[in-house]
Each structure stands twice: as C-alpha cells, then as structure tokens.
Design an enzyme around this catalytic site. Structure first.
Site, short mmCIF file in Angstrom:
data_model
loop_
_atom_site.label_atom_id
_atom_site.label_comp_id
_atom_site.label_asym_id
_atom_site.label_seq_id
_atom_site.Cartn_x
_atom_site.Cartn_y
_atom_site.Cartn_z
N ASN A 176 2.26 1.32 4.39
CA ASN A 176 2.57 0.03 5.05
C ASN A 176 2.23 0.07 6.54
O ASN A 176 2.86 -0.60 7.35
CB ASN A 176 4.04 -0.37 4.84
CG ASN A 176 4.37 -1.83 5.23
OD1 ASN A 176 5.47 -2.15 5.59
ND2 ASN A 176 3.39 -2.70 5.17
N ASP A 204 -8.24 3.82 0.96
CA ASP A 204 -7.34 4.19 2.04
C ASP A 204 -8.14 4.61 3.27
O ASP A 204 -8.87 5.61 3.22
CB ASP A 204 -6.47 5.36 1.55
CG ASP A 204 -5.38 5.72 2.53
OD1 ASP A 204 -5.40 5.21 3.66
OD2 ASP A 204 -4.51 6.53 2.15
N CYS A 246 -1.52 0.74 7.37
CA CYS A 246 -2.97 0.51 7.48
C CYS A 246 -3.42 -0.73 6.72
O CYS A 246 -3.77 -1.75 7.31
CB CYS A 246 -3.74 1.73 6.99
SG CYS A 246 -3.49 3.20 8.00
N ARG A 247 -3.42 -0.65 5.39
CA ARG A 247 -4.03 -1.73 4.59
C ARG A 247 -3.15 -2.95 4.41
O ARG A 247 -3.60 -4.09 4.64
CB ARG A 247 -4.43 -1.18 3.21
CG ARG A 247 -5.56 -0.19 3.25
CD ARG A 247 -5.70 0.56 1.95
NE ARG A 247 -4.58 1.49 1.74
CZ ARG A 247 -4.41 2.26 0.70
NH1 ARG A 247 -5.28 2.20 -0.29
NH2 ARG A 247 -3.38 3.07 0.60
N SER A 248 -1.89 -2.75 3.97
CA SER A 248 -1.08 -3.94 3.66
C SER A 248 -0.74 -4.79 4.88
O SER A 248 -0.66 -6.02 4.75
CB SER A 248 0.16 -3.59 2.83
OG SER A 248 1.02 -2.70 3.51
N CYS A 255 0.87 -1.18 0.00
CA CYS A 255 0.00 0.00 0.00
C CYS A 255 0.90 1.23 0.00
O CYS A 255 2.07 1.14 -0.41
CB CYS A 255 -0.99 -0.02 1.16
SG CYS A 255 -0.25 -0.04 2.80
P1 4NP Z 1 -1.81 2.77 4.05
O1 4NP Z 1 -2.46 4.11 4.63
O2 4NP Z 1 -1.24 3.10 2.71
O3 4NP Z 1 -2.98 1.84 3.96
O4 4NP Z 1 -0.77 2.30 5.05
C1 4NP Z 1 -1.72 5.31 4.75
C2 4NP Z 1 -0.84 5.46 5.78
C3 4NP Z 1 -0.13 6.64 5.92
C4 4NP Z 1 -0.32 7.67 5.03
C5 4NP Z 1 -1.21 7.50 3.98
C6 4NP Z 1 -1.91 6.32 3.84
N1 4NP Z 1 0.39 8.88 5.18
O5 4NP Z 1 0.15 9.82 4.39
O6 4NP Z 1 1.21 8.99 6.10
#
Ligand code: 4NP
Length: 157
Positions: free
Chosen positions: A13, A125, A15-17, A10
């Site tokens: 790294n 997201d 939240c989703r992955s 993602c």
């Molecule tokens: P992820 O979510 O891609 O599912 O881990 C996010 C985590 C952090 C950020 C964006 C999306 N960020 O902008 O810090």
C-alpha cells in the site's frame, strides 16, 4: 448503486495501490461519478506510512498530490464495505482470498482483467526497481482506472 465504493489493493500500500487510487479518483471526477475510493495492502509493513517517494514523485508528474495518503492493511470488513476490490497481481489475489470472509458484497478482480486486451496481465511490483518503473505502473493503473470508470458509467446508465 448510487455511490460506488472502490478499494485498490497491493502488497505494501505504498507503491501501486496509492497510484491506482489517485488515477481512479481523477478518472471518476472527470466522468462526474460519485465514488468513494481507498487503497490498502495485504501486508502490514507500511501501516500509517505515506506512499513511497517514487510514487509521490510519479503522482506529482501527473499533477496529483498523494502525500496525505497513509498505508493501511486489508481487513475482512472491507469485503462488506466496498463494491469493488481490485488487486494488482496474482500474488495479491491469493493474499486477498485469504482475508475474504466469503459473505461480503465486493466484486474481487485483478485490475488489468477489466481492461480490454490486457486480461491476465499483472501490474508488476516496481518496489525493487528504479523510478522509470513507476511511470509504467502509472500507465497500467491509469488504464485500469479508466476501464473501471467506463464499467461504472455503464452500470449506472
Ligand atoms: P506495493 O510495493 O505492494 O506496490 O506497495 C511494495 C511495497 C513494499 C514492499 C513490497 C512491495 N515491501 O516488501 O516492503
């Protein structure tokens, strides 16, 4: 392929992955599949950090402890190391393509594209929303994890 190597990707790294990694570890274990699983982000914002507390809580609701996971960034070597690289949304896929060295072995796919009836859908997201978004994320990545498990069972039989 005796041991399938699978990488979920993602943006951050956190939240989703990590949830996809947890869901697939469990689905593969329940199916008796020998797999190596990891997750990574295309960005370097959260390298070395544990998952988002809301992902940790959602995994705990599912009976899985992901507190030991740590963020890392996707690299060109991953395309040689892993058999499958699965992104969560179209933006991830564009970022993944920028890192792809072009001569790796990995099959690179958006996760829900392998779920019958969910082709073309993104795992959205949940970072900027509330905790309820993480339950939706879990349902989506779990569907992807189960579909991938079915594909691997098929490939190995
Ligand atoms: P992820 O979510 O891609 O599912 O881990 C996010 C985590 C952090 C950020 C964006 C999306 N960020 O902008 O810090």
């Amino acid at each position: 392929m005796s041991q399938a190597k699978v990488l979920f990707v993602c943006l951050g790294n956190i939240c989703r992955s990590p949830l996809a990694e947890a869901a697939f570890r469990r689905a593969a274990q329940e199916a008796g599949l020998d797999v190596e699983v990891d997750s990574a982000g295309t960005a370097n914002y959260h390298v070395g950090e544990p998952p988002d507390p809301r992902s940790i809580d959602e995994a705990r609701r599912q009976g899985i402890d992901i507190t030991g996971y740590r963020g890392r960034q996707l690299g060109a070597e991953d395309f040689h190391e892993f058999d499958y690289i699965l992104g969560m949304d179209r933006s991830n896929m564009a970022n993944i393509a920028r890192v792809d060295p072009g001569d790796g072995k990995a099959k690179v796919t958006m996760l829900l594209d392998i779920v019958p009836g969910q082709e073309g859908r993104e795992v959205g997201d949940p970072y900027y929303g509330g905790a309820e978004g993480f339950s939706i994320t879990w349902a989506e990545v779990d569907a992807g994890a189960k579909a991938l498990t079915a594909i691997l069972i098929d490939e190995h039989s």
